[in-house]
Scaffold this active site. Structure first.
Site, mmCIF file in Angstrom:
data_model
loop_
_atom_site.group_PDB
_atom_site.id
_atom_site.type_symbol
_atom_site.label_atom_id
_atom_site.label_comp_id
_atom_site.label_asym_id
_atom_site.label_seq_id
_atom_site.Cartn_x
_atom_site.Cartn_y
_atom_site.Cartn_z
ATOM 1 N N ARG A 152 -24.775 -0.918 7.910
ATOM 2 C CA ARG A 152 -24.536 -2.348 7.739
ATOM 3 C C ARG A 152 -24.908 -3.148 8.986
ATOM 4 N NH1 ARG A 152 -20.624 -2.895 3.404
ATOM 5 N NH2 ARG A 152 -19.673 -4.733 4.362
ATOM 6 N N LYS B 9 0.850 -1.187 0.000
ATOM 7 C CA LYS B 9 0.000 0.000 0.000
ATOM 8 C C LYS B 9 0.889 1.241 0.000
ATOM 9 C CE LYS B 9 -4.511 1.067 2.013
ATOM 10 N NZ LYS B 9 -5.428 0.831 3.138
ATOM 11 N N GLU C 114 -19.159 -4.628 10.782
ATOM 12 C CA GLU C 114 -20.043 -3.785 11.586
ATOM 13 C C GLU C 114 -21.142 -4.584 12.286
ATOM 14 O OE1 GLU C 114 -18.019 -1.227 8.585
ATOM 15 O OE2 GLU C 114 -19.163 -3.103 8.454
#
Length: 617
Positions: A394, A283, A366
């Site tokens: 969610r 990343k 979540e």
């Protein structure tokens, strides 16, 4: 940089004529362009820098849009956009009227499925693949999912079904060891163990190749090994969890080696079974500051390319929340913090350092976060689930079934409530109030200022029961008007008591209301303002106060359906109010990406619109 090759790419077909050296140069140009654009517009830098070679290789090998590519989350799709005819408009990304920061079917035929939230790609891609199969279409469907998204349960629901699909279905696992914060849990450890043994797939393939070349005996020996339950089989054919789910596992492959990527993707293209390619990437690749601190550059505003420093920075609600929660945790050992892979975004960096045993990062999960926090609550702890408004959606069933129904004392710290700006429709925090208004017994605070947030958080933890939410916007607080002291957590009056018109609002829009009053003063008009902070339940005394005005306008930074404005109107009717009542909120639309100020103006929720509407009433 001149972008010598990138500027010639009109579609993925143009990649097929490039040689290896040109592909490498193209990747360098793309990285330069990504850094240049995001430094001005803001956006998701680290994730996009990490998938440049993978995206180029993908479009080199496959034939899009006939072959469908589905991105998980989609924040890493900037390179894909540049290679699919949008290079010349990439400077408009995340700008009003410009390209979206996420895949969008209405924007391009190359965007196979809209995205914005995590763990959805495999299910969506499988649906597309099944539809193709029914239509007799044998093109490929590819889902690109990060290892961070594999911490979300929906990814496994997709994998559980994907193994039954016969062919031309590929999952690419982009493994950068990060979601936003560093990945957590057993799957992160499992992928790490696979990374450490890249010899596995090479040895298996090589052994099969050698054995099948032995006349008469080679193929029977290979078949025996495959069907054997012996230790030899587990050495030569060590199944991964993905193999067990029915997807042939390949990898890991260096996600920044173009030749290896192209070879691997060509192999996958020939696979007769559903397959998963494990690609290891870094990343932030190619920009030192992002490589060293990928979390800070995951989603960033405009910044100085040379120094990596943000162009502007100031105290924000997330930081104030994190600091206050640390203060409360110091005084009470029951206070816990729960987050779904968002420790940095929600301001919990210091909490995890000071109270590691009471900090729980559950990954991008979540639903689990809400139920886990409810379990903490019924066992005597005081959990605070810090979550962006858009991601709270969610966990809605869990809020009702696992938290509210059993009156578990769970506090929701809802960050990015209201309009969020450039991230657009998939990230707007406009639905949480309507969601929570429907849940019996819920208490909701929506402060406008930092001190209100601090006091609401304390009251939510120690003076309330059941499910409690404290919601606050992205960014900094507005300027307090003259004579305004500390924020009242119930309701308060500001402005001209002798005015005919009353403006009712809550949260950040109070700043716009004060400015609207100033504008009306300049025209010789007057305006009274009723500012709510606890928006559920509303104090009936607020309705009694409002009933003394002949005209009322309620302005709300949220959806009209299920709004506080409608709840307040019901209370006014019950009080026998007969004056003029108008409500202004978001009316049955998804709000597109633009700066917050511009969006409020478009929605008619800015100061000037307020003044004009009240002046015309």
């Amino acid at each position: 940089m001149s972008y010598e090759i990138l500027s010639t790419i009109e579609s993925p077909a143009d990649l097929k004529a490039l040689d290896q050296a040109q592909l490498e140069q193209l990747c360098a140009e793309i990285r330069e362009k990504l850094i240049d654009v995001i430094s001005v517009n803001g956006g998701h830098l680290s994730s996009n820098l990490g998938v440049v070679e993978l995206t180029v290789a993908l479009h080199r090998v496959f034939d899009c849009p006939a072959d469908s590519v589905v991105f998980d989350v989609g924040h890493q799709s900037y390179t894909h956009k540049m290679l699919t005819g949008r290079y010349r408009t990439i400077d408009t990304i995340r700008r009003e009227g410009g390209l979206s920061g996420f895949p969008k079917r209405s924007e391009s035929e190359y965007d196979a499925f809209n995205a914005g939230h995590a763990s959805t790609s495999i299910s969506a891609a499988l649906g597309i693949a099944k539809a193709k199969q029914l239509a007799g279409d044998d093109s490929h469907t590819i889902a690109i999912i990060g290892d961070g998204s594999l911490t979300g349960g929906m990814a496994y629901e997709g994998l559980n079904n994907a193994g039954r699909h016969k062919k031309n279905f590929i999952v690419i696992l982009n493994d950068n060891r990060m979601s936003i914060s560093r990945n957590v849990g057993a799957m992160a450890r499992y992928l790490s163990s696979i990374r450490m043994q890249p010899w596995y797939r090479r040895l298996k393939s090589h052994t099969e190749d050698v054995l099948t070349r032995i006349p008469l005996l080679g193929r029977p020996i290979t078949d025996i090994l495959k069907s054997s339950k012996s230790r030899v089989k587990h050495v030569m054919y060590r199944h991964t969890i993905f193999d067990k789910l029915g997807l042939s596992y390949y990898g890991p492959v260096d996600g920044h080696n173009m030749e290896d990527l192209i070879n691997a993707l060509n192999t996958m293209k020939q696979s007769k079974d559903p397959a998963l390619l494990h690609v290891v990437t870094k990343k932030g690749k190619g920009y030192k500051y992002a490589e060293d601190d990928s979390a800070s550059y995951h989603g960033i505003g405009s910044f100085n390319v040379d120094t990596g420093e943000p162009i502007s920075s100031s105290e924000n609600f997330s930081a104030v929340f994190g600091r206050k929660l640390c203060e409360l945790a110091e005084k009470d050992p029951r206070v816990c913090a729960v987050t779904a892979a968002m420790r940095t975004g929600t301001g919990l960096q210091e909490f995890v350092k000071l109270y590691k045993d009471r900090f729980f990062d559950v990954g991008i999960a979540e639903e689990h976060a809400v139920t886990f926090a409810a379990g903490l609550a019924v066992s005597g702890m005081l959990p605070v689930f810090a979550v962006y408004s858009t991601f709270l959606q969610r966990g809605y069933d869990q809020l009702i079934h696992d938290a509210s129904m059993q009156n578990a004392h769970l506090v929701l710290a809802i960050d990015r409530a209201g309009v969020v700006g450039e991230d657009g429709e998939t990230h707007q925090g406009l639905f949480d109030v309507s969601m929570l208004n429907a849940i019996p017994g819920t208490t909701v605070y929506s402060p406008c200022f930092f001190d209100g947030l601090e006091n609401a958080l304390k009251e939510a933890l120690f003076d309330c029961d059941g499910l409690v939410a404290v919601r606050y916007p992205r960014g900094s607080e507005g300027k307090k008007p003259p004579g305004y002291q500390r924020e009242n957590l119930n309701y308060e009056f500001y402005g001209d008591r002798d005015a005919e018109a009353l403006l009712v609002t809550y949260g950040r829009l109070f700043n716009e209301a004060v400015e609207a009053r100033d504008l009306m003063h300049k025209r010789g008009g007057k305006l009274a303002i009723l500012k709510l902070c606890r928006i559920k339940p509303i104090d009936r005394r607020a309705a009694l106060f409002a009933s003394g005005f002949s005209r009322i306008a309620f302005f709300e930074e949220g959806m009209r359906s299920g709004s506080v404005a409608d709840a307040f109107r019901t209370m006014m009717d019950e009080e026998g109010y007969r004056g003029s009542y108008r409500a202004y909120a978001v009316e049955n639309v998804y709000v597109q990406h633009a700066a917050v100020k511009s969006t409020l103006k478009t929605l008619g929720l800015d100061a000037r619109s307020m003044a004009e509407r009240l002046g015309d009433a």
